[in-house]
Design a protein around this motif. Structure first.
Motif, PDB file in Angstrom:
ATOM      1  N   LYS A 123      -8.624  -1.822  -2.314  1.00 22.13           N
ATOM      2  CA  LYS A 123      -8.886  -0.692  -3.452  1.00 22.13           C
ATOM      3  C   LYS A 123      -8.345   0.563  -3.003  1.00 22.13           C
ATOM      4  O   LYS A 123      -8.352   0.853  -1.812  1.00 22.13           O
ATOM      5  CB  LYS A 123     -10.207  -0.873  -3.850  1.00 22.13           C
ATOM      6  N   ALA A 124      -7.562   1.029  -3.967  1.00 24.12           N
ATOM      7  CA  ALA A 124      -7.044   2.337  -3.643  1.00 24.12           C
ATOM      8  C   ALA A 124      -8.170   3.342  -3.594  1.00 24.12           C
ATOM      9  O   ALA A 124      -9.104   3.246  -4.020  1.00 24.12           O
ATOM     10  CB  ALA A 124      -6.377   2.969  -5.152  1.00 24.12           C
ATOM     11  N   GLY A 125      -7.906   4.277  -2.303  1.00 21.97           N
ATOM     12  CA  GLY A 125      -8.845   5.125  -1.926  1.00 21.97           C
ATOM     13  C   GLY A 125      -9.814   4.703  -0.812  1.00 21.97           C
ATOM     14  O   GLY A 125     -10.638   5.237  -0.364  1.00 21.97           O
ATOM     15  N   LEU A 162       0.791  -1.192  -0.034  1.00 24.99           N
ATOM     16  CA  LEU A 162      -0.103  -0.122  -0.083  1.00 24.99           C
ATOM     17  C   LEU A 162       0.966   1.331  -0.098  1.00 24.99           C
ATOM     18  O   LEU A 162       1.615   1.208   0.655  1.00 24.99           O
ATOM     19  CB  LEU A 162      -0.889   0.075   1.082  1.00 24.99           C
ATOM     20  N   LEU A 163       0.398   2.403  -0.887  1.00 25.57           N
ATOM     21  CA  LEU A 163       1.198   3.283  -0.897  1.00 25.57           C
ATOM     22  C   LEU A 163       0.550   4.666  -0.948  1.00 25.57           C
ATOM     23  O   LEU A 163      -0.739   4.539  -0.983  1.00 25.57           O
ATOM     24  CB  LEU A 163       1.982   3.535  -2.516  1.00 25.57           C
ATOM     25  N   ASP A 164       1.038   5.663  -0.156  1.00 22.93           N
ATOM     26  CA  ASP A 164       0.481   7.006  -0.115  1.00 22.93           C
ATOM     27  C   ASP A 164       0.717   7.839  -1.479  1.00 22.93           C
ATOM     28  O   ASP A 164       1.230   6.823  -2.391  1.00 22.93           O
ATOM     29  CB  ASP A 164       0.747   7.868   1.145  1.00 22.93           C
ATOM     30  N   ALA A 165       0.795   9.032  -1.427  1.00 25.90           N
ATOM     31  CA  ALA A 165       1.002   9.576  -2.731  1.00 25.90           C
ATOM     32  C   ALA A 165       2.387   9.351  -3.440  1.00 25.90           C
ATOM     33  O   ALA A 165       2.528   9.298  -4.569  1.00 25.90           O
ATOM     34  CB  ALA A 165       0.855  11.169  -2.571  1.00 25.90           C
ATOM     35  N   ASP A 166       3.421   9.404  -2.473  1.00 26.35           N
ATOM     36  CA  ASP A 166       4.761   9.070  -2.847  1.00 26.35           C
ATOM     37  C   ASP A 166       5.225   7.955  -2.532  1.00 26.35           C
ATOM     38  O   ASP A 166       6.295   7.316  -3.085  1.00 26.35           O
ATOM     39  CB  ASP A 166       5.534  10.302  -2.435  1.00 26.35           C
ATOM     40  N   HIS A 167       5.033   7.303  -1.324  1.00 27.85           N
ATOM     41  CA  HIS A 167       5.792   6.218  -0.503  1.00 27.85           C
ATOM     42  C   HIS A 167       5.034   4.888  -0.330  1.00 27.85           C
ATOM     43  O   HIS A 167       3.803   5.205   0.052  1.00 27.85           O
ATOM     44  CB  HIS A 167       6.637   6.797   0.363  1.00 27.85           C
ATOM     45  N   VAL A 188      -6.418   1.904   7.096  1.00 26.43           N
ATOM     46  CA  VAL A 188      -5.359   2.598   6.547  1.00 26.43           C
ATOM     47  C   VAL A 188      -6.241   2.744   5.103  1.00 26.43           C
ATOM     48  O   VAL A 188      -7.070   2.092   4.842  1.00 26.43           O
ATOM     49  CB  VAL A 188      -4.151   2.010   6.230  1.00 26.43           C
ATOM     50  N   THR A 189      -5.778   3.946   4.341  1.00 29.99           N
ATOM     51  CA  THR A 189      -6.691   4.229   3.109  1.00 29.99           C
ATOM     52  C   THR A 189      -5.249   4.509   2.171  1.00 29.99           C
ATOM     53  O   THR A 189      -4.661   5.503   2.001  1.00 29.99           O
ATOM     54  CB  THR A 189      -7.406   5.432   3.052  1.00 29.99           C
ATOM     55  N   PRO A 190      -5.192   3.654   1.376  1.00 30.24           N
ATOM     56  CA  PRO A 190      -3.923   3.584   0.296  1.00 30.24           C
ATOM     57  C   PRO A 190      -4.436   4.681  -0.771  1.00 30.24           C
ATOM     58  O   PRO A 190      -5.557   4.474  -1.129  1.00 30.24           O
ATOM     59  CB  PRO A 190      -3.888   2.128  -0.232  1.00 30.24           C
ATOM     60  N   ALA A 191      -3.335   5.350  -1.204  1.00 31.29           N
ATOM     61  CA  ALA A 191      -3.489   6.037  -2.630  1.00 31.29           C
ATOM     62  C   ALA A 191      -3.445   5.159  -3.892  1.00 31.29           C
ATOM     63  O   ALA A 191      -4.309   5.264  -4.652  1.00 31.29           O
ATOM     64  CB  ALA A 191      -2.527   7.221  -2.551  1.00 31.29           C
ATOM     65  N   LYS A 234      15.729  -2.042 -11.473  1.00 26.02           N
ATOM     66  CA  LYS A 234      14.608  -2.145 -10.527  1.00 26.02           C
ATOM     67  C   LYS A 234      14.773  -1.814  -9.205  1.00 26.02           C
ATOM     68  O   LYS A 234      13.910  -1.356  -8.615  1.00 26.02           O
ATOM     69  CB  LYS A 234      14.346  -3.866 -10.720  1.00 26.02           C
ATOM     70  N   VAL A 235      15.952  -2.035  -8.730  1.00 21.86           N
ATOM     71  CA  VAL A 235      16.295  -2.071  -7.264  1.00 21.86           C
ATOM     72  C   VAL A 235      15.952  -0.495  -7.159  1.00 21.86           C
ATOM     73  O   VAL A 235      15.661   0.259  -5.993  1.00 21.86           O
ATOM     74  CB  VAL A 235      17.729  -2.258  -6.908  1.00 21.86           C
ATOM     75  N   GLN A 236      16.573   0.476  -8.119  1.00 17.47           N
ATOM     76  CA  GLN A 236      16.868   1.959  -7.874  1.00 17.47           C
ATOM     77  C   GLN A 236      15.376   2.404  -7.787  1.00 17.47           C
ATOM     78  O   GLN A 236      14.991   3.408  -7.001  1.00 17.47           O
ATOM     79  CB  GLN A 236      17.751   2.540  -9.002  1.00 17.47           C
ATOM     80  N   SER A 237      14.471   1.988  -8.662  1.00 16.14           N
ATOM     81  CA  SER A 237      13.055   2.502  -8.730  1.00 16.14           C
ATOM     82  C   SER A 237      12.375   1.902  -7.575  1.00 16.14           C
ATOM     83  O   SER A 237      11.461   2.695  -6.860  1.00 16.14           O
ATOM     84  CB  SER A 237      12.458   2.319 -10.065  1.00 16.14           C
ATOM     85  N   SER A 238      12.690   0.827  -6.957  1.00 14.86           N
ATOM     86  CA  SER A 238      11.940   0.186  -5.834  1.00 14.86           C
ATOM     87  C   SER A 238      12.487   1.043  -4.768  1.00 14.86           C
ATOM     88  O   SER A 238      11.568   1.469  -3.750  1.00 14.86           O
ATOM     89  CB  SER A 238      12.375  -1.310  -5.698  1.00 14.86           C
ATOM     90  N   LEU A 239      13.677   1.404  -4.567  1.00 16.12           N
ATOM     91  CA  LEU A 239      14.137   2.170  -3.585  1.00 16.12           C
ATOM     92  C   LEU A 239      13.439   3.603  -3.260  1.00 16.12           C
ATOM     93  O   LEU A 239      13.518   3.928  -2.254  1.00 16.12           O
ATOM     94  CB  LEU A 239      15.725   2.189  -3.189  1.00 16.12           C
ATOM     95  N   GLN A 240      13.201   4.099  -4.661  1.00 17.29           N
ATOM     96  CA  GLN A 240      12.726   5.359  -4.545  1.00 17.29           C
ATOM     97  C   GLN A 240      11.446   5.626  -3.909  1.00 17.29           C
ATOM     98  O   GLN A 240      10.842   6.200  -3.435  1.00 17.29           O
ATOM     99  CB  GLN A 240      12.634   5.950  -6.024  1.00 17.29           C
ATOM    100  N   THR A 241      10.591   4.342  -3.844  1.00 15.87           N
ATOM    101  CA  THR A 241       9.347   4.325  -3.412  1.00 15.87           C
ATOM    102  C   THR A 241       9.301   4.115  -1.677  1.00 15.87           C
ATOM    103  O   THR A 241       8.375   4.190  -1.263  1.00 15.87           O
ATOM    104  CB  THR A 241       8.527   3.045  -3.849  1.00 15.87           C
TER     105      THR A 241
END
Lengths: 531, 531
Positions: free
Chosen positions: A431-433, A411-416, A450-453, A481-488
């Motif tokens: 479901k998102a939202g 589950l993610l919020d807007a960025d993470h 919790v309410t995931p975005a 893949k690792v680098q984009s995964s770490l950004q989240t």
């Protein structure tokens, strides 16, 4: 054949026999792989080793090895069991897994292995072995976090790795955070950029300038008349010494000979190690040879420091480079300084905080052997047999498992990302939202809402009926893949020291199943009542 | 091909090119391999990895890989260099080495590699990689010292090893101090005795006695009428519970089913893990099944404890075994107790001091990954080129090397070795009974006089003209070699904590050479005088 089918614990075969003997070997069973604690005291880990697992599964087949098994299993083993083993393969095995290179957390099931009970039991040790050492991937990520994003990192651990295969695997996995490797075979097999110039032995193998041969070099622009490089270098050395107010008497002739000789061999790739004797001598020798190369139209690359206080030395080296650039040689403004000296995660972090002029850092032992924690400690636990959820209910709650076949959502919020949710496979996805209630693991059994975005399903089918169903990632793809995964991942979970712990939670339905099984396990029906 | 020729650092090839370009590639050169500190804070180490080095050297040959090298070496590399590389092998290389499995000490040159400069330079990384991880051999020796001589030791680290090859190597090397391995491939390749029975997953895969099939077992003496093992076991369980004053209501039926099922499969090899739920349940279930087996004429083997306080539990288990032997079953007096629970060197030593009844101890992670120090830190240093001694004279005296080709002698008193002496190769050997003067390394430069009762020459030629000249040791031979080598070592050097340091010394002649070279190195002739 990197993982032969006998590279496993004997008890896998004795258990397989007992299952076979009881007619249970074909019962559909599901195992899950996970680890109990994030490694290195950190807030996350990286999952890798999947590619190797898939290659292993694809080629897993018992043939002639069965003969050896006859000799180690107890003599009363039914010979028909060996007929069963002969030809055994993974054509009835299905794997659902996180992708190679994902950010993961303790207690999240990384991989689900489904198939006939005897077969999936036999796979345990080999799969664990392949995933556990992929820990070096997480170690590389920590070194990268400690180093910051500016510097280039060179992996150079082969000689200190735990065996040749360990060294090769380390080069492959550490590429997720490192730019270069010294390991030629890793370049050959995985396309990782390879780097290296000279060692101290090269420097100490020279005694005097008389050993240099040829003593000439042609200019970079192709003028066919070779230039006397020795005289040219000596001339520059005098000018450098004057500029620096240095005594030429401090300069090692053997070292100068080695530098000139290497420059003749590789005029476009001149990057010697400069502390074989003392940085004082090495730096002046480097400048003289580099200035001679510049005069002939070549671009020297830089220097390597291999001992002592790298930060302090790099500042001094940079100061001298700046001074030398006054000989109207702009190349000296872009020379690189490589530092290598038993770098650990701690010394890397310290180095990153201190003023220094190091452009590339080489890391060996501490990176490839994971000195802080040499094994991830992944385990492989039975969660379902014949459609019935199974769990180990231990007196030690840390050692209890979570029963049942699951789907894992992030589950993610807007960025993470902020929560990984384990649901029963039969549940509809969150479901998102939409707000949902779940039960964090390791908590006090209370629920959170919790309410995931956004919601991502973490695992997918990667192996079915003996075939790999997803393309295998290259080293470069895993790195991306690792680098984009770490950004989240939020920085608070990436902190190397005392990170905030990430929440892994059970869905309400999964939590109910676990509670029920725990209750059930303590009910009379599970105990043998004397009768 | 376990160690392909490209499994090395790139700088070995760039240096080889520079030597080739300067026409120095065929110069006779000598490298030495040694480590600077005894591992794990101990007083000694073991040398291993020689066999693997010899197999590597024998097959070392560059062929098609040369094509890849063209793509990674700088583009201006002379194409004729690749012709030189193509077909390069070790036919001109000579190795003098300590035997596999010898006790060794810091600063003693383990192996001398002699051959054409470019070739012996190219071998560095691979040889170091093979010898460095043989460190696990020394680790196994320490575990054995910590365990004492009574107990049998089982290596079971494969799943936590650093990769599949790391796991296999660990099983092979740890055999020097361990009796058994769980690793089937190690049994297959190296003839190491293999052991294992069941895991928790086997126990938790059963729910009730109804799942047991067949429910009968024939007697050991071959009576063709099968006996109802379930009823028999239930009868014994009642008697055991009565004897112990235990509540049958504490007994897990699924666990009993698993035990009975395993006993049916392997009535002669009954050794289950008894703490899947609780030792209370597991122990009673074990006793019931084991007594049933005894009644049928079989000899049950024992139990495994895998969690909690192994010492305390083993005492309780033994007490119950003794009580059960009152059912006139003498077998219960010889049941073995296996303990496995994340054993480290420290917990092994502690366990050895405490009262307990454990017969076999299984060790995994801490053994195979060498958590206390994951690499030996061997280095490979140039000591001679073209017949001229070479040394690295570093500002850090620890990093300086000892020049020249050497012979290494071990001096012994009546019972134990007490000094390793490095001499120049040209010197006559020291004689038993004759007093000699030498200079301990790491001391204050003062001399000592010693009179050995015996003198052994430590190294011999093991590789010549591309051929291995000594038979390769089997795992069993290495084990025997280690054990006899360790017997020559005085207990004060074997102490795990704060051992007395063993003396490694230079002969007077070698010491004079070193002093001369140091002086020489600081003399004007080594510095470039401005002219």
């Amino acid at each position: 054949e990197r993982v032969p089918p006998l590279l496993t614990d004997l008890y896998q075969f004795t258990m397989a026999y007992a299952y076979w003997r009881a007619g249970r070997h074909q019962e559909p069973a599901v195992f899950e792989m996970f680890f109990r604690d994030n490694p290195f005291g950190g807030g996350f880990s990286l999952f890798a080793g999947l590619n190797d697992c898939l290659l292993f599964l694809r080629s897993f087949r018992l043939t002639d090895q069965v003969q050896f098994l006859r000799s180690v299993l107890p003599p009363n083993t039914d010979p028909a069991f060996f007929d069963f083993l002969r030809g055994l393969d993974c054509s009835a095995v299905t794997i659902r897994s996180l992708p190679e290179g994902s950010v993961v957390f303790a207690r999240v099931p990384l991989m689900e292995v489904e198939g006939p009970l005897a077969v999936v039991q036999l796979l345990e040790t080999s799969l664990l072995c392949l995933v556990n050492y992929a820990l070096v991937c997480s170690n590389a990520a920590r070194f990268r976090l400690a180093a910051g994003h500016q510097r280039r990192l060179l992996e150079m651990g082969l000689r200190r790795a735990q065996g040749p295969d360990g060294g090769l695997t380390a080069s492959r996995y550490t590429h997720i955070g490192f730019d270069l490797t010294s390991n030629v075979q890793a370049g050959f097999l995985f396309g990782i950029p390879v780097a290296g110039t000279i060692a101290h032995s090269y420097v100490t193998s020279f005694n005097s300038l008389e050993e240099v041969w040829p003593q000439t070099l042609v200019t970079a622009n192709g003028d066919p008349n070779p230039v006397d490089i020795i005289s040219l270098t000596k001339g520059w050395l005098r000018r450098v010494c004057e500029l620096m107010g240095a005594e030429p008497g401090k300069i090692r002739e053997g070292e100068l000979a080695a530098f000139v000789s290497y420059a003749i061999a590789y005029p476009q790739n001149f990057l010697p190690v400069i502390d074989s004797y003392s940085v004082g001598s090495g730096l002046l020798n480097f400048c003289a040879v580099a200035l001679a190369l510049c005069e002939l139209g070549y671009k020297p690359v830089g220097v390597r420091l291999d001992s002592g206080d790298l930060c302090r030395q790099s500042i001094e080296v940079r100061r001298v480079f700046r001074l030398c650039s006054e000989f109207s040689v702009s190349t000296f403004n872009s020379l690189i300084i490589v530092g290598t000296n038993n770098i650990s995660e701690e010394s890397m972090a310290e180095l990153n905080k201190k003023e220094n002029e190091i452009n590339v850092i080489g890391v060996g032992t501490h990176l490839v052997t994971c000195t802080k924690q040499p094994s991830l400690g992944c385990v492989y636990k039975l969660v379902e047999v014949r459609g019935r959820p199974r769990m180990k209910i231990s007196e030690d709650p840390q050692k209890s498992t979570v029963a049942g076949r699951k789907t894992v959502y992030r589950l993610l919020d807007a960025d993470h990302c902020f929560l990984d949710l384990l649901c029963l496979m039969v549940e509809p996805p969150p479901k998102a939202g939409c707000t949902l209630t779940c039960y964090p693991l390791g908590g006090d059994n209370s629920s959170v809402s919790v309410t995931p975005a956004q919601v991502t399903c973490l695992r997918k089918e990667v192996f079915l009926e003996g075939q790999v169903t997803e393309p295998l990632c290259s080293a470069a793809e895993t790195r991306a893949k690792v680098q984009s995964s770490l950004q989240t991942l939020h920085p608070r979970h990436k902190r190397l020291q005392e990170p905030d712990s990430y929440t892994v939670a059970l869905s309400e339905k999964l939590r109910n199943l676990v509670t029920e099984l725990q209750k059930d396990s303590n009910s009379d029906s599970n105990f043998l009542l004397a009768n």
